[in-house]
Design a protein around this motif. Structure first.
Motif, PDB file in Angstrom:
ATOM      1  N   LEU A   1      46.029  45.141  42.832  1.00 57.01           N
ATOM      2  CA  LEU A   1      44.725  44.482  42.844  1.00 57.01           C
ATOM      3  C   LEU A   1      43.621  45.474  42.524  1.00 57.01           C
ATOM      4  CD1 LEU A   1      42.866  42.075  43.394  1.00 57.01           C
ATOM      5  CD2 LEU A   1      42.869  42.739  45.814  1.00 57.01           C
TER       6      LEU A   1
ATOM      7  N   LEU B   1      51.369  38.356  44.514  1.00 57.18           N
ATOM      8  CA  LEU B   1      50.078  38.728  43.918  1.00 57.18           C
ATOM      9  C   LEU B   1      50.197  40.173  43.444  1.00 57.18           C
ATOM     10  CD1 LEU B   1      47.617  37.140  46.523  1.00 57.18           C
ATOM     11  CD2 LEU B   1      48.457  36.153  44.378  1.00 57.18           C
TER      12      LEU B   1
ATOM     13  N   VAL C   1      35.389  44.142  46.238  1.00 54.62           N
ATOM     14  CA  VAL C   1      36.283  43.543  47.237  1.00 54.62           C
ATOM     15  C   VAL C   1      35.463  43.158  48.460  1.00 54.62           C
ATOM     16  CG1 VAL C   1      38.294  43.872  48.726  1.00 54.62           C
ATOM     17  CG2 VAL C   1      38.253  44.923  46.457  1.00 54.62           C
TER      18      VAL C   1
ATOM     19  N   LEU D   1      50.194  40.247  48.858  1.00 50.01           N
ATOM     20  CA  LEU D   1      49.358  41.035  47.961  1.00 50.01           C
ATOM     21  C   LEU D   1      49.857  42.462  47.763  1.00 50.01           C
ATOM     22  CD1 LEU D   1      46.723  41.350  46.322  1.00 50.01           C
ATOM     23  CD2 LEU D   1      45.567  41.927  48.475  1.00 50.01           C
TER      24      LEU D   1
ATOM     25  N   PHE E   1      48.385  39.282  37.976  1.00 48.07           N
ATOM     26  CA  PHE E   1      46.979  39.524  37.629  1.00 48.07           C
ATOM     27  C   PHE E   1      46.790  39.572  36.118  1.00 48.07           C
ATOM     28  CE2 PHE E   1      46.897  41.915  41.892  1.00 48.07           C
ATOM     29  CZ  PHE E   1      46.602  40.758  42.577  1.00 48.07           C
TER      30      PHE E   1
ATOM     31  N   VAL F   1      40.082  36.487  42.633  1.00 48.53           N
ATOM     32  CA  VAL F   1      41.216  36.136  43.490  1.00 48.53           C
ATOM     33  C   VAL F   1      40.749  36.013  44.934  1.00 48.53           C
ATOM     34  CG1 VAL F   1      43.438  36.929  44.400  1.00 48.53           C
ATOM     35  CG2 VAL F   1      42.899  37.257  41.973  1.00 48.53           C
TER      36      VAL F   1
ATOM     37  N   ALA G   1      37.483  40.117  44.315  1.00 48.37           N
ATOM     38  CA  ALA G   1      38.540  39.650  45.210  1.00 48.37           C
ATOM     39  C   ALA G   1      37.958  39.438  46.599  1.00 48.37           C
ATOM     40  CB  ALA G   1      39.689  40.652  45.276  1.00 48.37           C
TER      41      ALA G   1
ATOM     42  N   GLN H   1      48.407  45.602  47.038  1.00 52.07           N
ATOM     43  CA  GLN H   1      47.037  46.099  47.117  1.00 52.07           C
ATOM     44  C   GLN H   1      46.702  47.059  45.982  1.00 52.07           C
ATOM     45  OE1 GLN H   1      46.608  47.736  51.066  1.00 52.07           O
ATOM     46  NE2 GLN H   1      46.938  45.757  52.060  1.00 52.07           N
TER      47      GLN H   1
ATOM     48  N   ASN I   1      42.600  35.638  48.622  1.00 49.84           N
ATOM     49  CA  ASN I   1      43.861  35.608  49.362  1.00 49.84           C
ATOM     50  C   ASN I   1      43.616  35.215  50.806  1.00 49.84           C
ATOM     51  OD1 ASN I   1      46.538  35.742  50.050  1.00 49.84           O
ATOM     52  ND2 ASN I   1      46.553  37.952  50.347  1.00 49.84           N
TER      53      ASN I   1
END
Length: 308
Positions: free
Chosen positions: A232, A204, A266, A227, A209, A218, A244, A229, A220
């Motif tokens: 993201l 990821l 998030v 991931l 992305f 997304v 996310a 981070q 996870n």
């Protein structure tokens, strides 16, 4: 023959009660009351230290107490010891519940309404039909297939990606790295349910992305190691991704000052999407144990070469 349970302490008592009531002939022990370690032939564990595994000279089978095995140092487990994944209804049902909740919350803009509530904003958003969105699942094992089956009841367009080919009714299935971009380009909501292996670590990432449609979200629920981070956060800050939902992180626990906690797009939960349930897991493990004792083999044995 002895079995040692070395995993979550709150569940140890439930496991011990089950074996006492249903398998009194089996010497079932719970850590730290392990007794003589040379008597242990079966270990049920989460993240057992390598040194501890080395202290069990007669170990035959290591049962993971969770669905994944990334917590196990495979190099520390002797080749003759079989490793078994936990596949049980409690884990499956919990994951289906969590992912369904997450997908519907994203689909129906619940996080937007949560953000509006403190200011008293009455701002109805358009309600698109589920059939207008494509939900994609990476990882088409037992959990991935169960999630797709449940999501199919809502009418979403469904897509799946896996290392090896799968054929699932009502799901556009893709297999292999060469199909990944085609799969991603259709996903409005992407769910990661891959096992964590050397091949999937960091999958990821920024490239992935960028291959998603603008405005995609997304989820996870695989492992934190999947991931990137920073990638993201960059995709969210740029507006390419809209939201996310992150249940797994690296490290765990997630540090209190991590930006995930305060980022408005998030949503973090502390690795609770799915947990082993003693009342459903213990019977599955006992049946597997009995089968091995009879010489009939084991179910859900890990392929060490694949890493799952």
């Amino acid at each position: 023959m002895s079995v040692l349970y070395r995993s979550g302490a709150p569940r140890a008592a439930a496991w011990a009660r089950f074996f006492k009531d249903n398998a009194p002939d089996i010497d079932f022990r719970t850590w730290p009351d392990a007794g003589e370690l040379e008597e242990i032939e079966y270990l049920v564990s989460w993240a057992a230290p390598a040194a501890f595994i080395a202290s069990l000279p007669n170990l035959k089978v290591l049962f993971s107490s969770g669905a994944g095995i990334d917590h196990i140092d495979l190099s520390a487990v002797p080749d003759h010891v079989q490793i078994v994944r936990m596949v049980e209804p409690g884990i499956i049902n919990g994951m289906v519940e969590y992912v369904t909740l997450s997908v519907l919350a994203l689909h129906r803009d619940f996080f937007d309404y949560v953000a509006m509530q403190p200011s008293g904003a009455w701002n109805p958003l358009e309600v698109p039909p589920a059939s207008s969105r494509t939900v994609g699942v990476m990882g088409l094992g037992v959990l991935g297939q169960a999630v797709l089956q449940r999501l199919s009841t809502f009418g979403f367009r469904l897509s799946g990606w896996n290392r090896s080919p799968r054929n699932i009714a009502g799901v556009a299935c893709h297999a292999g790295a060469h199909t990944l971009d085609q799969f991603l380009g259709r996903c409005d909501i992407l769910i990661c349910l891959l096992p964590l292996t050397d091949a999937t670590k960091g999958i990821l990432n920024a490239r992935l992305f960028a291959a998603l449609p603008r405005g995609a979200s997304v989820i996870n629920v695989g492992r934190g190691g999947h991931l990137d981070q920073a990638a993201l956060l960059a995709a969210l800050d740029s507006g390419h991704l809209s939201r996310a939902i992150v249940d797994v992180t690296d490290p765990e626990p997630l540090p209190p000052d991590h930006r995930f906690w305060t980022h408005p797009r998030v949503f973090v939960t502390p690795h609770v999407a799915s947990m082993t349930q003693p009342d459903t897991a213990a019977p599955i493990m006992l049946a597997n144990l009995r089968s091995h004792m009879r010489g009939d083999g084991l179910r859900d044995v890990v392929d060490r070469k694949r890493g799952y």
